[in-house]
Design a protein around this motif. Structure first.
Motif, short mmCIF file in Angstrom:
data_model
loop_
_atom_site.label_atom_id
_atom_site.label_comp_id
_atom_site.label_asym_id
_atom_site.label_seq_id
_atom_site.Cartn_x
_atom_site.Cartn_y
_atom_site.Cartn_z
N PRO A 93 0.84 -1.20 0.00
CA PRO A 93 0.00 0.00 0.00
C PRO A 93 0.88 1.26 0.00
CG PRO A 93 -0.74 -1.55 1.67
CD PRO A 93 0.57 -2.06 1.15
N LEU A 94 0.36 2.33 -0.53
CA LEU A 94 1.14 3.57 -0.64
C LEU A 94 1.64 4.05 0.71
CD1 LEU A 94 2.20 5.89 -2.36
CD2 LEU A 94 -0.02 7.02 -2.08
N SER A 95 0.81 3.93 1.75
CA SER A 95 1.21 4.41 3.08
C SER A 95 2.43 3.65 3.59
CB SER A 95 0.06 4.26 4.07
OG SER A 95 -0.35 2.90 4.18
N GLU A 96 2.50 2.33 3.31
CA GLU A 96 3.64 1.54 3.76
C GLU A 96 4.88 1.88 2.95
OE1 GLU A 96 3.06 -2.66 4.11
OE2 GLU A 96 1.47 -2.43 5.59
N SER A 100 10.64 6.94 4.17
CA SER A 100 10.86 7.94 5.22
C SER A 100 12.20 7.75 5.93
CB SER A 100 9.72 7.89 6.25
OG SER A 100 9.78 6.69 7.02
N TYR A 101 12.79 6.54 5.80
CA TYR A 101 14.12 6.33 6.37
C TYR A 101 15.16 7.08 5.55
CZ TYR A 101 12.33 2.57 9.39
OH TYR A 101 11.65 1.86 10.34
N ARG A 102 16.12 7.67 6.21
CA ARG A 102 17.14 8.44 5.50
C ARG A 102 18.20 7.54 4.86
NH1 ARG A 102 20.50 11.09 7.91
NH2 ARG A 102 20.27 10.23 10.01
N ILE A 103 18.54 6.45 5.52
CA ILE A 103 19.62 5.57 5.08
C ILE A 103 19.05 4.47 4.19
CG2 ILE A 103 21.44 3.99 5.83
CD1 ILE A 103 21.59 5.64 8.42
N HIS A 104 19.69 4.24 3.05
CA HIS A 104 19.19 3.28 2.07
C HIS A 104 19.03 1.88 2.67
CE1 HIS A 104 18.57 1.31 -1.79
NE2 HIS A 104 19.53 0.46 -1.48
N ALA A 105 20.02 1.42 3.43
CA ALA A 105 19.94 0.07 4.00
C ALA A 105 18.74 -0.07 4.92
CB ALA A 105 21.23 -0.25 4.77
N ASP A 106 18.41 0.98 5.67
CA ASP A 106 17.23 0.93 6.54
C ASP A 106 15.95 0.85 5.71
OD1 ASP A 106 18.72 1.06 8.87
OD2 ASP A 106 18.65 3.25 8.96
N ARG A 107 15.93 1.56 4.59
CA ARG A 107 14.77 1.49 3.70
C ARG A 107 14.56 0.07 3.18
NH1 ARG A 107 15.58 6.87 -0.15
NH2 ARG A 107 14.91 8.42 1.41
N VAL A 108 15.65 -0.58 2.80
CA VAL A 108 15.54 -1.93 2.25
C VAL A 108 15.08 -2.91 3.33
CG1 VAL A 108 16.85 -3.85 1.26
CG2 VAL A 108 17.24 -1.52 0.44
N ARG A 109 15.64 -2.80 4.53
CA ARG A 109 15.21 -3.68 5.61
C ARG A 109 13.72 -3.51 5.90
NH1 ARG A 109 20.71 -2.88 7.55
NH2 ARG A 109 20.18 -0.84 8.39
N CYS A 110 13.27 -2.26 5.89
CA CYS A 110 11.85 -2.00 6.11
C CYS A 110 11.00 -2.61 5.00
CB CYS A 110 11.63 -0.48 6.20
SG CYS A 110 9.93 -0.01 6.56
N LEU A 111 11.42 -2.42 3.75
CA LEU A 111 10.70 -2.97 2.60
C LEU A 111 10.60 -4.49 2.70
CD1 LEU A 111 9.54 -2.80 -0.36
CD2 LEU A 111 11.91 -3.13 -1.11
N VAL A 112 11.72 -5.16 2.89
CA VAL A 112 11.73 -6.63 2.92
C VAL A 112 10.92 -7.14 4.10
CG1 VAL A 112 13.20 -8.68 3.09
CG2 VAL A 112 13.92 -6.74 1.68
N GLY A 113 10.99 -6.43 5.23
CA GLY A 113 10.19 -6.82 6.38
C GLY A 113 8.70 -6.77 6.09
N TYR A 114 8.25 -5.68 5.45
CA TYR A 114 6.83 -5.56 5.10
C TYR A 114 6.41 -6.63 4.10
CZ TYR A 114 6.36 -0.98 7.36
OH TYR A 114 6.29 0.05 8.26
N LEU A 115 7.27 -6.91 3.12
CA LEU A 115 6.95 -7.97 2.15
C LEU A 115 6.81 -9.31 2.85
CD1 LEU A 115 9.38 -7.03 -0.79
CD2 LEU A 115 6.89 -6.73 -0.73
N ALA A 116 7.72 -9.59 3.79
CA ALA A 116 7.67 -10.87 4.51
C ALA A 116 6.38 -10.98 5.34
CB ALA A 116 8.89 -11.01 5.41
N VAL A 117 6.01 -9.90 6.02
CA VAL A 117 4.79 -9.92 6.83
C VAL A 117 3.58 -10.22 5.97
CG1 VAL A 117 3.19 -8.42 8.09
CG2 VAL A 117 5.61 -8.44 8.69
N ARG A 118 3.46 -9.54 4.83
CA ARG A 118 2.28 -9.71 3.99
C ARG A 118 2.27 -11.06 3.28
NH1 ARG A 118 -1.19 -5.51 3.16
NH2 ARG A 118 -0.66 -3.64 4.32
N LEU A 119 3.43 -11.58 2.91
CA LEU A 119 3.46 -12.88 2.26
C LEU A 119 3.14 -14.00 3.25
CD1 LEU A 119 3.98 -14.55 -0.28
CD2 LEU A 119 6.40 -14.61 0.34
N LEU A 120 3.75 -13.95 4.42
CA LEU A 120 3.47 -14.96 5.44
C LEU A 120 1.99 -14.94 5.81
CD1 LEU A 120 4.28 -17.10 7.49
CD2 LEU A 120 4.97 -15.26 9.04
N THR A 121 1.43 -13.76 5.96
CA THR A 121 0.02 -13.63 6.31
C THR A 121 -0.87 -14.18 5.19
OG1 THR A 121 0.47 -11.72 7.71
CG2 THR A 121 -1.79 -11.99 6.93
#
Length: 317
Positions: A59-62, A68-89
């Protein structure tokens, strides 16, 4: 409290290609843990075809939260985490990722929109039913997920009862923090540990996983309770599934104790281990929960699973 070991006692390693329900347990009653190793340099999140692909997955909000993270690596970790949550669910509830009603509590914990307050939860106590496959509709109304990331690793846990998970790259927490914010019984044990950095990592993740299980996060107050390992250290039976080249590790138990007399919180049990060199990880779950089903993945494997899922969904149209 260092759990990392070359021993393999208590670990059942399963071939990922042969296991029923790839990256999922046969029993729906087991907490499911995915530990995912991430390589941030391979991701483009701002513009181009790859960025558009990631935007279409969330979703756009996610996705805005990712950026919103300044550091690229933090953005990627956030992205992959959200993908994992939604796929597992999606795999456990049969609700498509784009249709999942996720929100956040005032304390920042992920909240599942279909959970019904006061509803009788699925019975976990019957040993005879431990291998039962649960109806996705039952899971849909009793589903809990928690997420953590640190360094190169992301941890996601899902279950039909409340859960908490935390990962920490060792060396980022000083003893001063434990002395100031931890319970005195914990600080004393950490000070006496042979490997203080490992002990700090283990205790930090144990305490974090507990307050995340509780739902109040750090506002709970880390000095209001003590996490102490079992008197007799033993390996917890663990169903581990992976295609990665990872070191074997032990999974051990600890308890939560409160009050002047350090009385145990019987509602929960905590388990912890070292998922990779220099990384501590802990989970907190209901005391009657079976031992977790643990998968060690790379972000590439997760994306493969996403593509397989999307292909299957298109085939149903």
């Amino acid at each position: 409290m260092v759990a990392y070991s070359d021993q393999t006692a208590g670990i059942k390693q399963v071939n990922a290609e042969c296991q029923h329900g790839k990256y999922l347990p046969v029993s729906g009653k087991k907490p499911i843990v995915w530990f995912i190793r991430v390589q941030p340099d391979r991701y483009e999140l701002q513009q181009g075809e790859q960025a558009n692909k990631w935007k279409s997955r969330l979703p756009l909000s996610e996705y805005c939260r990712v950026l919103s993270y300044r550091i690229h690596a933090d953005r990627v970790r956030c992205l992959v985490g959200y993908l994992a949550v939604r796929l597992l669910t999606a795999k456990m509830t049969e609700i498509k990722p784009v249709d999942q009603p996720w929100s956040r509590t005032p304390y920042g914990k992920l909240s599942w929109g279909f959970n019904k307050a006061g509803q009788q939860q699925i019975n976990l106590d019957s040993a005879e039913e431990e291998e039962d496959t649960l109806d996705p509709d039952d899971v849909k109304h009793s589903w809990h997920v928690n997420l953590s990331h640190s360094g190169d690793w992301i941890g996601v846990i899902g279950h039909i009862e409340p859960v908490g998970i935390d990962i920490e790259e060792r060396g980022r927490i000083s003893y001063d923090i434990a002395e100031r914010w931890f319970h005195p019984a914990e600080a004393e044990r950490i000070q006496q540990a042979l490997d203080q950095q490992a002990a700090l990592g283990d205790w930090w993740t144990l305490k974090e996983s507990y307050v995340k299980w509780d739902g109040r996060g750090l506002s709970y107050g880390l000095n209001q309770f003590a996490i102490l390992p079992q008197q007799q250290v033993h390996a917890v039976p663990l169903e581990l599934q992976t295609r990665m080249d990872v070191e074997p590790f032990l999974w051990r138990e600890a308890g939560c104790f409160k009050g002047d007399q350090l009385e145990q919180d019987e509602r929960v049990k905590l388990q912890y281990g070292s998922i990779a060199a220099n990384y501590s990880a802990s989970i907190c779950m209901s005391s009657n929960s079976p031992s977790p089903f643990v998968c060690m993945l790379t972000d590439e494997m997760l994306i493969e699973m996403w593509e397989e899922y999307m292909t299957q969904e298109r085939g149903r149209l």
